[in-house]
Write an enzyme that holds these catalytic residues in place. Structure first.
Site, short mmCIF file in Angstrom:
data_model
loop_
_atom_site.label_atom_id
_atom_site.label_comp_id
_atom_site.label_asym_id
_atom_site.label_seq_id
_atom_site.Cartn_x
_atom_site.Cartn_y
_atom_site.Cartn_z
N CYS A 1 3.45 8.65 1.52
CA CYS A 1 3.97 7.67 2.46
C CYS A 1 4.25 6.39 1.66
CB CYS A 1 2.92 7.46 3.54
SG CYS A 1 3.44 6.34 4.82
N CYS B 1 6.39 -5.28 15.58
CA CYS B 1 6.12 -4.36 16.69
C CYS B 1 4.68 -4.64 17.13
CB CYS B 1 6.28 -2.91 16.25
SG CYS B 1 7.96 -2.58 15.71
N CYS C 1 6.21 -6.82 7.01
CA CYS C 1 7.38 -6.42 7.80
C CYS C 1 7.72 -7.58 8.74
CB CYS C 1 7.10 -5.16 8.61
SG CYS C 1 8.54 -4.55 9.51
N CYS D 1 -1.01 5.65 10.29
CA CYS D 1 0.21 4.95 10.70
C CYS D 1 -0.14 3.62 11.34
CB CYS D 1 0.94 5.73 11.79
SG CYS D 1 1.59 7.27 11.29
N GLU E 1 10.34 -2.19 6.96
CA GLU E 1 11.46 -1.53 7.62
C GLU E 1 12.48 -1.16 6.52
OE1 GLU E 1 12.65 -0.19 10.55
OE2 GLU E 1 14.31 0.16 9.20
N CYS F 1 1.59 -2.59 15.74
CA CYS F 1 1.55 -2.30 14.30
C CYS F 1 0.88 -3.42 13.51
CB CYS F 1 2.98 -2.07 13.81
SG CYS F 1 3.06 -1.86 12.03
N GLU G 1 0.81 -1.22 0.00
CA GLU G 1 0.00 0.00 0.00
C GLU G 1 0.84 1.27 0.00
OE1 GLU G 1 -4.07 -1.55 2.16
OE2 GLU G 1 -2.49 -0.87 3.47
N1 SAH Z 1 9.11 0.39 9.87
C1 SAH Z 1 9.40 1.76 10.02
C2 SAH Z 1 8.56 2.67 9.17
C3 SAH Z 1 7.09 2.37 9.01
S1 SAH Z 1 6.03 2.60 10.37
C4 SAH Z 1 9.31 2.16 11.46
O1 SAH Z 1 8.81 1.39 12.27
O2 SAH Z 1 9.77 3.25 11.78
C5 SAH Z 1 5.73 4.35 10.48
C6 SAH Z 1 5.43 4.82 11.93
O3 SAH Z 1 4.12 4.40 12.36
C7 SAH Z 1 6.40 4.23 12.93
O4 SAH Z 1 6.82 5.21 13.85
C8 SAH Z 1 5.54 3.19 13.61
O5 SAH Z 1 6.04 2.84 14.86
C9 SAH Z 1 4.22 3.89 13.67
N2 SAH Z 1 3.10 2.99 13.96
C10 SAH Z 1 3.00 1.66 13.71
N3 SAH Z 1 1.81 1.18 14.12
C11 SAH Z 1 1.13 2.22 14.63
C12 SAH Z 1 -0.20 2.36 15.19
N4 SAH Z 1 -1.03 1.34 15.26
N5 SAH Z 1 -0.58 3.59 15.60
C13 SAH Z 1 0.26 4.65 15.49
N6 SAH Z 1 1.50 4.57 14.95
C14 SAH Z 1 1.94 3.38 14.54
FE1 SF4 Z 2 7.62 -3.03 10.92
FE2 SF4 Z 2 7.65 -0.40 11.45
FE3 SF4 Z 2 5.41 -1.87 11.83
FE4 SF4 Z 2 7.52 -2.20 13.45
S1 SF4 Z 2 6.27 -0.32 13.23
S2 SF4 Z 2 6.29 -3.85 12.53
S3 SF4 Z 2 9.22 -1.93 12.04
S4 SF4 Z 2 6.42 -1.46 9.89
#
Ligand code: SAH
Ligand code: SF4
Length: 414
Positions: free
Chosen positions: A134, A145, A141, A386, A211, A148, A121
Site C-alpha cells: 500500500c 474526508c 492529504c 485503511c 490523493e 480518515c 508511511e
Molecule cells: N485518497 C485515496 C486513497 C487513500 S485512502 C482515496 O481516498 O481513495 C484508501 C481507502 O481507505 C479509501 O477508500 C478511504 O476512503 C479509506 N479510508 C479512509 N479512512 C478510513 C477509515 N478510518 N476506515 C476505513 N477506511 C478508511
Molecule cells: Fe485523503 Fe483519501 Fe483520506 Fe480522503 S480518504 S482524506 S482523499 S487519504
C-alpha cells in the site's frame, strides 16, 4: 569558478541539466525515479557521447530496477573505470526508514522520511495467495474526508516519482526479493520468468497517504517505472489506484497509466457524501459515476472497485444498499463493491457499523448480482489499517504538546 583550496559556498547553476532534476547538496544527482531517457540525458550532460550515454543508461536502469542495486561499484558489466566516474556524479537513493513495525497478523508498516525531513508511511499486507504493498502518494492529504486520519494531517506535500517508486524498492529490499540469478544482463529472461518465482510482493495499491490524482504526474511517472518490462515489470493488472473522486483526472488516469481503478464512494446521497467526502461538493455523485462509466479500460473482466466505508447510522441502511445497486445499474457500471469496516482512530467522529449490519448490507448488494465482499481489517494494532495512517512524527508532536500542557498545568497548580 571554484578557487583551489577554498570551498565555494555559492550555488552555481548547472546549465544543461535535465528538466526538474535538482542535484543533492553534495552535487550528485539521485537517479531513482528518473526514466531511462532522463538518465541518458544526464550521462550525456556529464560528458559521454550520445551512444555511450544511451547504452550506460540501459545498463544502469537494469541494475536499479531489475536487480535493486544501489552501488555503482556492484554493476559488474560496466567498465571498472566507469564505476567511480558514475559514483562521483550520481547516487541511487532510498527513502530513509525511521521505524518498521510488524502487526500480529503479519502486516508490516514502515515510517519513512524524505531527504527534506517529511514523514510518510507504507504498508505491506501478506495474504495466502498474494502480497499487497500500500503505497503513499502524498505526505498528508488536503481532502479532509471526515472518517480518515490522514486527512487531519497539517503538513501536505506531493511525493516525487523517486519517493513513490522508492517505496516499492524499499519493500523489495526488506522482503529480500531481488533476483539473485546471473549478474549480467539477461536478455533472454522473460517477464513471466521474473514474476513467477513465488515472490511475496505481487500487487500494488495506491491507497496509502494522499490523493494520487492530486499528484497525477508524479504518480504516473512512478507507476510507469514500476510497470517497465526492463525494470520492476509489474503488470498494470496488479496495480490499483484509489481516488476519492477527482473527476477531471480520471480519464487521463485510464489513458496514461492504465491501472485498475478504485473509487472511494462511501455514500449514495448528496447530503451524506458532501459531509463525509467533502470533495463531493466540487465533483458530485452523478458526475463521478459518469466518469466511472467512461473510464478507459474498464470492462467485465476489469471491474471498477467501489469502496464503501461502513459508518454506523450514517451510510449503512438497507435503503442505502439498494440505492447503491440502483446507481451502479443506472450507469451500467462493471463494478464490484468493497465494504470496509470503519477503522477507528482517537477522536474520530464515527463508529463502525455492527457486523450484522455490514453483513445485511453486503447481502443486499450481492443478491442483485454485484460482488460485495467485506474487507478484513489488517494491521489495526499498529495503526496500519485503511485510514489510520498518520505519521508517528505528528502523533509524537501531539503527545509532546500534551506533555507540555500537562507540565504547564502542574506548574500553575504548584
Ligand atoms: N485518497 C485515496 C486513497 C487513500 S485512502 C482515496 O481516498 O481513495 C484508501 C481507502 O481507505 C479509501 O477508500 C478511504 O476512503 C479509506 N479510508 C479512509 N479512512 C478510513 C477509515 N478510518 N476506515 C476505513 N477506511 C478508511
Ligand atoms: Fe485523503 Fe483519501 Fe483520506 Fe480522503 S480518504 S482524506 S482523499 S487519504
Amino acid at each position: 569558478m571554484q578557487i583551489p583550496g577554498h570551498i565555494d559556498p555559492v550555488a552555481v547553476p548547472r546549465p544543461g541539466l535535465v528538466d526538474g532534476v535538482t542535484p543533492r547538496d553534495d552535487g550528485r544527482v539521485d537517479l531513482l525515479g528518473l526514466p531511462k531517457k532522463a538518465i541518458a540525458a544526464l550521462f550525456e550532460d556529464a560528458g559521454l557521447d550520445a551512444k555511450q550515454a544511451k547504452l550506460r543508461a540501459k545498463q544502469v536502469f537494469h541494475w536499479l530496477y531489475h536487480r535493486g542495486v544501489t552501488e555503482f561499484g556492484a554493476m559488474t558489466d560496466i567498465a571498472k573505470t566507469m564505476r567511480p566516474w558514475l559514483a562521483e556524479r550520481f547516487v541511487v537513493g532510498r527513502p530513509e526508514v525511521v521505524e518498521a513495525q510488524v502487526s500480529s497478523d503479519g502486516t508490516r508498516k514502515w515510517l519513512l522520511r524524505t531527504a527534506d525531513g517529511q514523514d510518510f508511511e507504507m504498508v505491506f499486507i501478506p495474504d495466502a495467495d498474494r502480497g499487497t504493498l500500500c503505497v503513499s502518494s502524498q505526505v498528508g492529504c488536503t481532502l479532509n474526508c471526515r472518517f480518515c486520519h490522514t486527512g487531519t494531517m497539517r503538513l501536505v506535500r506531493n511525493l516525487t516519482p523517486g519517493e513513490i517508486v522508492g517505496q516499492v524498492m524499499l519493500a523489495r529490499d526488506a522482503l529480500g526479493e531481488w533476483p539473485k540469478g546471473r549478474m549480467d544482463m539477461p536478455d533472454d529472461e522473460t517477464a513471466a520468468e521474473y514474476t513467477a518465482d513465488g515472490r511475496l510482493l505481487t500487487n500494488i495499491v495506491m491507497m496509502g497517504m494522499g490523493e494520487p490524482l492530486y499528484n497525477f504526474d508524479n504518480v504516473r511517472d512512478a507507476l510507469k517505472l514500476v510497470m517497465d518490462g526492463e525494470g520492476l515489470a509489474l503488470s498494470k493488472r496488479r496495480i490499483t489506484l484509489s481516488t476519492s473522486g477527482v473527476v477531471p483526472m480520471m480519464e487521463r488516469c485510464g489513458e496514461e497509466i492504465g491501472v485498475n481503478l478504485a473509487v472511494s464512494l462511501h455514500a449514495v446521497t448528496k447530503e451524506i457524501r458532501d459531509e463525509i467526502v467533502p470533495l463531493n461538493r466540487k465533483y458530485g455523485l452523478e458526475e463521478l459515476l459518469a466518469a466511472c462509466a467512461a473510464y478507459p479500460g474498464a470492462s467485465n473482466a476489469r471491474r471498477i472497485t467501489f469502496e464503501y466505508v461502513m459508518l454506523k447510522d450514517k451510510n449503512d441502511s438497507d435503503d442505502h444498499a439498494r440505492e447503491l445497486v440502483r446507481l451502479i445499474r443506472k450507469y451500467n457500471l462493471p463494478a464490484k463493491v468493497n465494504l470496509i469496516p470503519f477503522n477507528p482512530w482517537p477522536g474520530a467522529p464515527y463508529e463502525c457499523s455492527t457486523p450484522e449490519r455490514v453483513r445485511r448490507f453486503s447481502e443486499i448488494v450481492f443478491e442483485s448480482g454485484i460482488s460485495a465482499p467485506v474487507r478484513t481489517p489488517r494491521g489495526r494494532d499498529i495503526d496500519a489499517a485503511c485510514g489510520q495512517l498518520k505519521t508517528a512524527a505528528e502523533k509524537k508532536s501531539r503527545a509532546e504538546l500534551d506533555r507540555l500542557a500537562a507540565e504547564k498545568q502542574a506548574a500553575l497548580e504548584a
